[in-house]
Structures are given as C-alpha cells and as structure tokens.
Design a protein around this motif. Sequence first.
Motif, mmCIF file in Angstrom:
data_model
loop_
_atom_site.group_PDB
_atom_site.id
_atom_site.type_symbol
_atom_site.label_atom_id
_atom_site.label_comp_id
_atom_site.label_asym_id
_atom_site.label_seq_id
_atom_site.Cartn_x
_atom_site.Cartn_y
_atom_site.Cartn_z
ATOM 1 N N GLY A 167 0.810 -1.207 0.000
ATOM 2 C CA GLY A 167 0.000 0.000 0.000
ATOM 3 C C GLY A 167 0.847 1.262 0.000
ATOM 4 N N SER A 168 1.903 1.274 0.790
ATOM 5 C CA SER A 168 2.795 2.436 0.830
ATOM 6 C C SER A 168 3.450 2.682 -0.521
ATOM 7 C CB SER A 168 3.869 2.218 1.901
ATOM 8 O OG SER A 168 3.299 2.102 3.180
ATOM 9 N N ALA A 169 3.929 1.612 -1.156
ATOM 10 C CA ALA A 169 4.571 1.745 -2.467
ATOM 11 C C ALA A 169 3.584 2.248 -3.515
ATOM 12 C CB ALA A 169 5.159 0.405 -2.892
ATOM 13 N N CYS A 170 2.370 1.721 -3.503
ATOM 14 C CA CYS A 170 1.374 2.125 -4.490
ATOM 15 C C CYS A 170 0.954 3.578 -4.307
ATOM 16 C CB CYS A 170 0.159 1.198 -4.404
ATOM 17 S SG CYS A 170 0.479 -0.497 -4.946
ATOM 18 N N PHE A 171 0.741 3.987 -3.066
ATOM 19 C CA PHE A 171 0.376 5.386 -2.827
ATOM 20 C C PHE A 171 1.507 6.327 -3.211
ATOM 21 C CE2 PHE A 171 -3.098 3.860 -0.008
ATOM 22 C CZ PHE A 171 -4.104 4.653 -0.526
ATOM 23 N N CYS A 172 2.735 5.929 -2.932
ATOM 24 C CA CYS A 172 3.883 6.754 -3.310
ATOM 25 C C CYS A 172 3.913 6.960 -4.824
ATOM 26 C CB CYS A 172 5.172 6.092 -2.830
ATOM 27 S SG CYS A 172 6.683 6.964 -3.305
ATOM 28 N N TYR A 173 3.718 5.891 -5.572
ATOM 29 C CA TYR A 173 3.722 5.988 -7.035
ATOM 30 C C TYR A 173 2.518 6.782 -7.530
ATOM 31 C CZ TYR A 173 4.417 4.523 -11.865
ATOM 32 O OH TYR A 173 4.647 4.503 -13.216
ATOM 33 N N LEU A 174 1.371 6.603 -6.863
ATOM 34 C CA LEU A 174 0.157 7.311 -7.255
ATOM 35 C C LEU A 174 0.300 8.818 -7.069
ATOM 36 C CD1 LEU A 174 -2.887 7.086 -8.078
ATOM 37 C CD2 LEU A 174 -3.404 6.932 -5.643
ATOM 38 N N PHE A 175 0.986 9.238 -6.013
ATOM 39 C CA PHE A 175 1.141 10.658 -5.736
ATOM 40 C C PHE A 175 2.225 11.324 -6.578
ATOM 41 C CE2 PHE A 175 -0.664 9.581 -1.384
ATOM 42 C CZ PHE A 175 -1.904 10.088 -1.694
ATOM 43 N N GLY A 176 2.992 10.546 -7.343
ATOM 44 C CA GLY A 176 3.985 11.140 -8.239
ATOM 45 C C GLY A 176 5.399 10.632 -8.079
ATOM 46 N N GLY A 177 5.636 9.694 -7.168
ATOM 47 C CA GLY A 177 6.975 9.148 -7.009
ATOM 48 C C GLY A 177 7.346 8.204 -8.149
ATOM 49 N N ASN A 178 8.644 7.944 -8.282
ATOM 50 C CA ASN A 178 9.095 7.007 -9.309
ATOM 51 C C ASN A 178 9.312 5.624 -8.702
ATOM 52 O OD1 ASN A 178 11.541 7.209 -7.930
ATOM 53 N ND2 ASN A 178 12.346 8.773 -9.337
ATOM 54 N N ILE A 179 9.902 4.724 -9.469
ATOM 55 C CA ILE A 179 10.087 3.354 -9.006
ATOM 56 C C ILE A 179 10.997 3.293 -7.788
ATOM 57 C CG2 ILE A 179 10.940 1.069 -9.634
ATOM 58 C CD1 ILE A 179 8.335 1.822 -10.968
ATOM 59 N N ARG A 180 12.075 4.061 -7.789
ATOM 60 C CA ARG A 180 12.987 4.053 -6.645
ATOM 61 C C ARG A 180 12.298 4.559 -5.380
ATOM 62 N NH1 ARG A 180 18.273 7.209 -8.344
ATOM 63 N NH2 ARG A 180 18.769 6.698 -6.155
ATOM 64 N N ASP A 181 11.504 5.605 -5.531
ATOM 65 C CA ASP A 181 10.747 6.117 -4.376
ATOM 66 C C ASP A 181 9.765 5.059 -3.851
ATOM 67 O OD1 ASP A 181 12.026 8.562 -4.735
ATOM 68 O OD2 ASP A 181 10.428 9.332 -6.029
ATOM 69 N N SER A 182 9.131 4.341 -4.774
ATOM 70 C CA SER A 182 8.154 3.334 -4.377
ATOM 71 C C SER A 182 8.811 2.164 -3.655
ATOM 72 C CB SER A 182 7.390 2.830 -5.603
ATOM 73 O OG SER A 182 6.652 3.880 -6.202
ATOM 74 N N VAL A 183 10.007 1.780 -4.108
ATOM 75 C CA VAL A 183 10.735 0.697 -3.434
ATOM 76 C C VAL A 183 11.090 1.122 -2.009
ATOM 77 C CG1 VAL A 183 12.850 -0.666 -3.411
ATOM 78 C CG2 VAL A 183 11.616 -0.310 -5.555
ATOM 79 N N CYS A 184 11.539 2.354 -1.874
ATOM 80 C CA CYS A 184 11.843 2.867 -0.530
ATOM 81 C C CYS A 184 10.591 2.907 0.334
ATOM 82 C CB CYS A 184 12.453 4.266 -0.634
ATOM 83 S SG CYS A 184 14.108 4.325 -1.373
#
Length: 288
Positions: A156-173
């Motif tokens: 859920g954290s990774a998906c929300f991060c990507y949904l709000f505008g983060g990239n793949i590296r941000d989502s992994v973090c």
Amino acid sequence: MEHDKDCKTDHQSENESRLGSDDDDNEEDHNPHQREILNAAMQAGHILLENGAEIFRVEETMDRICRYYGIESGNSFVLSNGIFTTSGNEREEIFAKVQHIPVSGTHLDRVAAVNQLSREIEAGLVSLKEVRLRLDEIKIMPGKSKSMQIFASGVGSACFCYLFGGNIRDSVCAFVVGVLLYLYVLFISAPKLSKIVGNIGGGALVTFICTSLYLLRMGEHLNYMIIGSIMPLIPGVPFTNAIRDIADEDYISGSVRMMDALLVFFSIAMGVGLVFGVFHRLTGGALL
C-alpha cells in the motif's frame, strides 16, 4: 336444581382457573424467548459497532432482527461507544440493557458477516438458536495474519507513493518503510503505547527512515516517499464513517469519531514535524 347450579358454577370456575394458568404458562414461555431475541439483536449491534460499522447500520440491523422475530416495541439508541436497548408494552415484557463499547479498530469482515446474517434472517433461513451460534462465531472470527498485514502495508505504501507522483525508486523505498512501520505498529505501538504516543512515534519513524534513505540517495522525492509510507496510519474508515454519521444527523457519534480521527492526524503530523525539526537543525536547513 340448586345442587346442579352449584356444580355448574364450580366447574366453570375450574375451567377459568385452568385457562388463566395456561395463559400464565404461555407468558412465562414467551418472556425468555423475547429476552433471547433482544439479546441476539444487542449482540449483533455490539459486533457491528465494535468493528467500525456506521450508526445507522447498527440501528437498522437491530431493528430488523427484533421486527422479524416479533418484537414490536423494541427501541435502540446507538452512540459511537455504546448501545441502549429497551422494549415493552401492554403485551410484551419490559426489557432494558446498556452496553459500553470502546472506540477500537476496524474489522470489515465481521461487519460483512453480520450484514449477510441479517439478510438470511429476513429471508427466513435462520432460526433464533442458529442466529446466536452464528453471532458467537462471527465475534471470534480471526483477522488477517500479521505477515499479511505487514506485506499489505508495504504494498500500500509503495502504491500510494507511485500514485502521488513518485518514481520506481521512491516506491521501493516506500515499500521498505511501510513494512518497517507495520512491524512497529503490531509489536510496539498497539500492545504497549497509547493511541496518541503510538501515532506520534509512527509519524516520526516514517519520517526518519524516509529522510535517511533520501540522504543516502536511495530515493529521489522525499515528499512522495513520506506521503506514501505514512498512509497505513491514516484512519480512513473512521473519518469516512464520521462524515456519514454527521450527514445522517447522528451528530454526537459523528463528532466523537471525527475528533478521534483528527486526533490521529494531529499526532502523525506532530511526529513528522519533530523529526523534520531535528534534521533541519542538523543539516542547517539544507534538507528542506
């Protein structure tokens, strides 16, 4: 003639006495049945309210159970942390019961199970005895395993991060931070800390780990990482239910739930702000 009249009078009195006795027996048989119906309705309402159902759903389910099984005078008053049930008129026994239900978490599987049971009751598929057995089973229905909750928090954290505008590296973090966050929630915050302290600690933990990963160049957008990772702490269901209760004119219950949700928001923001303040001092403002 007088002797025959006396015998007839005695026989009539005996019949009336027997009929009165039969009525008393029927009333005694009816009263326990009525109490069982009202206790079943109370238990259903308790399960719903305890696991995050809306006020109108609790009242509607209790009324539906009472009405189907023949309780015409049942009346329920539901608050966010308590249920008051009464009944009684010239044909039904007086009944009154109060239950205190502390504000707790959300378990929508149990809410769905009680809703399904109420539909089966209206369809005439379940006897009263089976209702009590089913409610006892629903009450102890297990939730998701801890490993599943931890994994879901990370995803859920990774998906929300990507949904709000983060990239793949941000989502992994964000996935890593979400996993660590729920380890903290399950093993430290929930069993040992109060809601306020636990949410302050959760917000601080997320901000600290995300900021550390950002400074190590493992993520590129600190704001998206923090927003995504902190989502498992957000009380979305209580906040939504508070709005629905207020819209349904259940102002007291809606206000209590709204205050509880806002308290969580404030606690998370306090934890985030504390860590940002520390990093701001350490980096001389370069981080922000």
